[in-house]
Design an enzyme around this catalytic site. Sequence first.
Site, PDB file in Angstrom:
ATOM      1  N   ASP A 196       1.683   2.426  -1.704  1.00  0.00           N
ATOM      2  CA  ASP A 196       1.281   1.307  -2.557  1.00  0.00           C
ATOM      3  C   ASP A 196      -0.083   0.807  -2.063  1.00  0.00           C
ATOM      4  O   ASP A 196      -0.216   0.401  -0.907  1.00  0.00           O
ATOM      5  CB  ASP A 196       2.346   0.202  -2.447  1.00  0.00           C
ATOM      6  CG  ASP A 196       2.176  -0.881  -3.501  1.00  0.00           C
ATOM      7  OD1 ASP A 196       1.124  -0.913  -4.174  1.00  0.00           O
ATOM      8  OD2 ASP A 196       3.099  -1.695  -3.634  1.00  0.00           O
ATOM      9  N   ASP A 225      -1.333   2.170  -8.948  1.00  0.00           N
ATOM     10  CA  ASP A 225      -1.520   1.994  -7.498  1.00  0.00           C
ATOM     11  C   ASP A 225      -0.278   2.303  -6.682  1.00  0.00           C
ATOM     12  O   ASP A 225      -0.206   1.926  -5.520  1.00  0.00           O
ATOM     13  CB  ASP A 225      -1.990   0.570  -7.201  1.00  0.00           C
ATOM     14  CG  ASP A 225      -0.913  -0.466  -7.477  1.00  0.00           C
ATOM     15  OD1 ASP A 225      -0.108  -0.243  -8.387  1.00  0.00           O
ATOM     16  OD2 ASP A 225      -0.883  -1.485  -6.776  1.00  0.00           O
ATOM     17  N   GLU A 226       0.657   3.012  -7.264  1.00  0.00           N
ATOM     18  CA  GLU A 226       1.945   3.163  -6.587  1.00  0.00           C
ATOM     19  C   GLU A 226       2.587   4.487  -6.966  1.00  0.00           C
ATOM     20  O   GLU A 226       2.545   4.871  -8.139  1.00  0.00           O
ATOM     21  CB  GLU A 226       2.840   2.039  -7.107  1.00  0.00           C
ATOM     22  CG  GLU A 226       3.719   1.375  -6.113  1.00  0.00           C
ATOM     23  CD  GLU A 226       4.642   0.397  -6.831  1.00  0.00           C
ATOM     24  OE1 GLU A 226       5.834   0.467  -6.591  1.00  0.00           O
ATOM     25  OE2 GLU A 226       4.156  -0.409  -7.654  1.00  0.00           O
TER      26      GLU A 226
HETATM   27 MG   LIG Z   1      -0.119  -2.403  -4.919  1.00  0.00          MG
END
Ligand SMILES: [Mg+2]
Length: 440
Positions: free
Chosen positions: A5, A99-100
Amino acid sequence: VLHLDLDAFFASVEQRDKPSLRGKPVVVGGVGQRGVVATASYEARVFGVRSAMPAHEARRRCPNAAFLAGRFGAYREASALVMARLRALSPLVEPLSLDEAFVDLRAAESVTAFDAVTLQQVVDDLRAAVTAATGGLTASVGVATSKFMAKVASELAKPDGSRIVAAGSEVGLLRPMKVGVIPGVGPVTADKLHRVGIHRVGDLQTVPLDELAQVLGRNHAVALVELAHARDDRPVEPEREAKSISVEDTFERDLVNLDELASILRRDARQVAGRLAAAGLFARTVTLKVRRHDFSTLTRSRTLLSATDRAEVISAVAASLLDAVDVTEGVRLLGVGVAGLTDVLQEDLFSAGLPSDVEELEAEPAVDPRAGDEIAAEPEPRRRPSWVPGADVQHERHGAGWVWGAGVGRVTVRFETRASGPGPVRTFSLDDPELRLVSG
Ligand SMILES: [Mg+2]
């Protein structure tokens, strides 16, 4: 399973590209009267600014923060670099959002053993590679025996850290945590649990199932108890990205009435949203398919900044895609679809009241592998960029910069780039022929 993350992703990209904002509070998405915070930098979080907070509240708590509109192009570019690093590690990568992602390390060639020393080296190398590839972004990484625990671990590691949860230690690690750590325990469920004295995961580990079933219903109760014991066998699903849901109608006669088309879109969007809800999924991309009177078929799609399952959002995006298609001579088939499916809800922050220029961030032709009969989709014209704070600009003599502020016919630009130091600020007339916006 590894869960990666990126830390304060949107805000970190802005700080990377705007040296004068490094180490300072930055809020992305807090632009406009009804704006909602998408990401706050850690410097802004100190003042209590949080994701999903109304912009006016964020401004009250941290008036000195830089409030910027999003630059989806820059985020998507950074995301692609990160996902490429993950795919270099293992072919089994399941992106959850920009983002993950989850990674199944059993398919990773470089992971020769699952002991703590080997795993820590893999994680350290990965985090360093992500930072190098993205020009300085940091990621937090968790590794554990399941998706759920890997995500818990990366959360514990934040920011800029890593955490490896040893097999067998999961139940003990979860015991003191609040019940909200379990996916599927939102405020409503948490409230129900609190009312019967269940506050910690440890309480869920010991409560008799029948008692819990009376509060939540049997299926939900069973699912929570399983997760409370860290029992989660969901596989990492690299193909999930490609899945889609769509509804289409072929008409007996060509339709030309725009109101009629709009009402069909709304109905189709409701059906699509219903199927998403039934599957417990959220979609990041909305697709429109139009077959015209001459059998030419077009698809148009738009990717949202965050996933949604709301019929109104799907319908509104489909309607705006239809706006750009010439249907004056009639429509034979109309379809609404969604893709980029995920089971993780990110609040639909960017549709909650940003100026429309910011709201619709991406337009690209749909690529539908089943659509062999279709004419290649023309790219939809990009929305005209505007002088929103944070937008990239180029000046013929001063070079690259970003919109620091604009109003009454003037725009103030800070001239700096990722590679420069903090740069100077200059003000121009909005019709200055040497100054132009760079779409991003
Ligand atoms: Mg994040």
